[in-house]
Scaffold this motif. Structure first.
Motif, mmCIF file in Angstrom:
data_model
loop_
_atom_site.group_PDB
_atom_site.id
_atom_site.type_symbol
_atom_site.label_atom_id
_atom_site.label_comp_id
_atom_site.label_asym_id
_atom_site.label_seq_id
_atom_site.Cartn_x
_atom_site.Cartn_y
_atom_site.Cartn_z
ATOM 1 N N ALA A 34 0.833 -1.211 0.000
ATOM 2 C CA ALA A 34 0.000 0.000 0.000
ATOM 3 C C ALA A 34 0.859 1.249 0.000
ATOM 4 O O ALA A 34 0.557 2.231 -0.692
ATOM 5 N N LEU A 35 1.955 1.239 0.745
ATOM 6 C CA LEU A 35 2.853 2.390 0.794
ATOM 7 C C LEU A 35 3.621 2.565 -0.516
ATOM 8 O O LEU A 35 3.762 3.677 -1.026
ATOM 9 N N LEU A 36 4.101 1.462 -1.078
ATOM 10 C CA LEU A 36 4.823 1.538 -2.351
ATOM 11 C C LEU A 36 3.904 1.992 -3.476
ATOM 12 O O LEU A 36 4.310 2.772 -4.345
ATOM 13 N N ASN A 37 2.658 1.528 -3.469
ATOM 14 C CA ASN A 37 1.683 1.971 -4.473
ATOM 15 C C ASN A 37 1.436 3.469 -4.374
ATOM 16 O O ASN A 37 1.295 4.159 -5.387
ATOM 17 N N GLU A 38 1.366 3.973 -3.144
ATOM 18 C CA GLU A 38 1.133 5.406 -2.937
ATOM 19 C C GLU A 38 2.279 6.220 -3.535
ATOM 20 O O GLU A 38 2.048 7.274 -4.139
ATOM 21 N N ILE A 39 3.497 5.726 -3.375
ATOM 22 C CA ILE A 39 4.660 6.394 -3.958
ATOM 23 C C ILE A 39 4.556 6.391 -5.484
ATOM 24 O O ILE A 39 4.762 7.417 -6.141
ATOM 25 N N ILE A 40 4.226 5.256 -6.063
ATOM 26 C CA ILE A 40 4.139 5.139 -7.524
ATOM 27 C C ILE A 40 3.043 6.044 -8.084
ATOM 28 O O ILE A 40 3.246 6.740 -9.086
ATOM 29 N N TYR A 41 1.900 6.086 -7.413
ATOM 30 C CA TYR A 41 0.781 6.904 -7.900
ATOM 31 C C TYR A 41 1.055 8.400 -7.733
ATOM 32 O O TYR A 41 0.422 9.232 -8.394
ATOM 33 N N ALA A 42 1.999 8.751 -6.855
ATOM 34 C CA ALA A 42 2.321 10.166 -6.629
ATOM 35 C C ALA A 42 3.274 10.725 -7.691
ATOM 36 O O ALA A 42 3.587 11.910 -7.678
ATOM 37 N N PHE A 78 6.220 12.850 -2.881
ATOM 38 C CA PHE A 78 6.447 11.464 -2.463
ATOM 39 C C PHE A 78 6.367 11.357 -0.947
ATOM 40 O O PHE A 78 5.714 10.458 -0.400
ATOM 41 N N PHE A 79 7.044 12.271 -0.255
ATOM 42 C CA PHE A 79 7.054 12.249 1.205
ATOM 43 C C PHE A 79 5.661 12.467 1.789
ATOM 44 O O PHE A 79 5.205 11.702 2.639
ATOM 45 N N THR A 80 5.000 13.521 1.367
ATOM 46 C CA THR A 80 3.713 13.861 1.980
ATOM 47 C C THR A 80 2.663 12.774 1.735
ATOM 48 O O THR A 80 1.908 12.421 2.649
ATOM 49 N N GLN A 81 2.629 12.217 0.526
ATOM 50 C CA GLN A 81 1.659 11.168 0.228
ATOM 51 C C GLN A 81 1.987 9.884 0.976
ATOM 52 O O GLN A 81 1.090 9.173 1.446
ATOM 53 N N PHE A 82 3.264 9.583 1.102
ATOM 54 C CA PHE A 82 3.688 8.407 1.860
ATOM 55 C C PHE A 82 3.207 8.497 3.302
ATOM 56 O O PHE A 82 2.635 7.546 3.847
ATOM 57 N N TYR A 83 3.425 9.651 3.933
ATOM 58 C CA TYR A 83 3.072 9.778 5.342
ATOM 59 C C TYR A 83 1.564 9.906 5.563
ATOM 60 O O TYR A 83 1.061 9.487 6.611
ATOM 61 N N LYS A 84 0.863 10.429 4.598
ATOM 62 C CA LYS A 84 -0.599 10.426 4.689
ATOM 63 C C LYS A 84 -1.119 9.000 4.678
ATOM 64 O O LYS A 84 -1.982 8.619 5.476
ATOM 65 N N GLN A 85 -0.581 8.188 3.756
ATOM 66 C CA GLN A 85 -1.004 6.784 3.672
ATOM 67 C C GLN A 85 -0.577 6.013 4.909
ATOM 68 O O GLN A 85 -1.322 5.162 5.413
ATOM 69 N N LEU A 86 0.624 6.316 5.420
ATOM 70 C CA LEU A 86 1.097 5.654 6.634
ATOM 71 C C LEU A 86 0.180 5.957 7.810
ATOM 72 O O LEU A 86 -0.133 5.072 8.621
ATOM 73 N N ASP A 87 -0.277 7.191 7.901
ATOM 74 C CA ASP A 87 -1.192 7.585 8.977
ATOM 75 C C ASP A 87 -2.524 6.847 8.861
ATOM 76 O O ASP A 87 -3.073 6.365 9.857
ATOM 77 N N SER A 90 -1.874 3.213 9.807
ATOM 78 C CA SER A 90 -1.606 3.101 11.234
ATOM 79 C C SER A 90 -2.906 3.130 12.035
ATOM 80 O O SER A 90 -3.117 2.309 12.935
ATOM 81 N N LYS A 91 -3.778 4.076 11.700
ATOM 82 C CA LYS A 91 -5.059 4.179 12.407
ATOM 83 C C LYS A 91 -5.941 2.967 12.137
ATOM 84 O O LYS A 91 -6.590 2.436 13.039
ATOM 85 N N LYS A 92 -5.942 2.516 10.896
ATOM 86 C CA LYS A 92 -6.781 1.372 10.518
ATOM 87 C C LYS A 92 -6.374 0.115 11.276
ATOM 88 O O LYS A 92 -7.217 -0.562 11.872
ATOM 89 N N TYR A 93 -5.091 -0.204 11.264
ATOM 90 C CA TYR A 93 -4.657 -1.464 11.857
ATOM 91 C C TYR A 93 -4.509 -1.388 13.369
ATOM 92 O O TYR A 93 -4.588 -2.414 14.043
ATOM 93 N N SER A 94 -4.324 -0.199 13.920
ATOM 94 C CA SER A 94 -4.303 -0.099 15.377
ATOM 95 C C SER A 94 -5.706 -0.333 15.932
ATOM 96 O O SER A 94 -5.880 -0.907 16.996
ATOM 97 N N GLN A 95 -6.725 0.089 15.177
ATOM 98 C CA GLN A 95 -8.110 -0.131 15.594
ATOM 99 C C GLN A 95 -8.516 -1.585 15.394
ATOM 100 O O GLN A 95 -9.160 -2.192 16.245
#
Length: 199
Positions: A34-42, A78-87, A90-95
């Motif tokens: 999911a993170l690598l895809n976000e980088i590619i799509y950005a 790349f950075f901003t989209q990566f960290y948005k997806q990471l957030d 993180s929220k999804k799987y912590s819940q």
């Protein structure tokens, strides 16, 4: 096999090995793609994907370089989209699973320029070869004491005239460094810390 002047860009996930060892395969098989895809799509400047390297994407662009500001803005995206997806992850799987170690991941980006990068067609993929490809990967192994940064080789910076290189981006300033690599020698580069972008 043909040689081209080539921009090499490698966004690489920091903390990947630790994350993989601390996390079950089911979760890591969802988070990392999911993170690598976000980088590619950005990608907005026409970079091509050569390989997905486990925790990194090997992008390249032949021929004329994009304007310096455009290249920096692409890396910022790349950075901003990566960290948005990471957030989001993180929220999804912590819940869902009570996982709290997803935020330990970070992103670093290597930018390099090679005047004689060779490309080979293997199936549907373009395999990059040559000393400059090796240099770009070696630059991932450096003494920078940060997990989030943008590193630009001196050889790439030299392709731009000084007047178009803004060393202070507002959120960070390019700092000069040097590494010595076996069989390659000294490689000069500049890097900028990305933590202010995360604020």
């Amino acid at each position: 096999m043909a040689s081209y002047s080539t921009l090499i860009c490698i966004p690489d996930i920091s903390g990947f090995t630790r994350f993989m060892s601390d996390t079950n395969i089911e979760l890591s098989a969802k988070v990392i793609p999911a993170l690598l895809n976000e980088i590619i799509y950005a990608n907005e400047i026409g970079l091509r994907v050569s390989e997905i390297e486990g925790d990194a994407v090997l992008f390249f662009k032949k021929g004329e370089l994009p304007p310096f500001k455009e290249l920096i803005n692409q890396c910022k995206l790349f950075f901003t989209q990566f960290y948005k997806q990471l957030d989001v992850l993180s929220k999804k799987y912590s819940q869902e699973k009570g996982i709290d170690n997803v935020p330990d991941l970070g992103l670093k980006i290597i930018l390099h320029f090679g005047e004689k990068v060779e490309s080979v067609q293997i199936g549907n993929h373009i395999k990059l070869m040559g000393e400059d490809v090796i240099i770009a990967h070696r630059l991932l192994k450096n003494d920078i004491k940060e997990d989030e940064y943008l590193l630009i080789s001196e050889h790439l910076l030299n392709q731009y005239k000084d007047k178009v290189i803004e060393r202070n981006f507002g959120w960070g300033e390019l700092l000069n460094e040097e590494e010595q690599y076996k069989h390659i020698g000294d490689i000069n580069y500049s890097y900028v810390k990305m933590h202010k972008l995360l604020e």
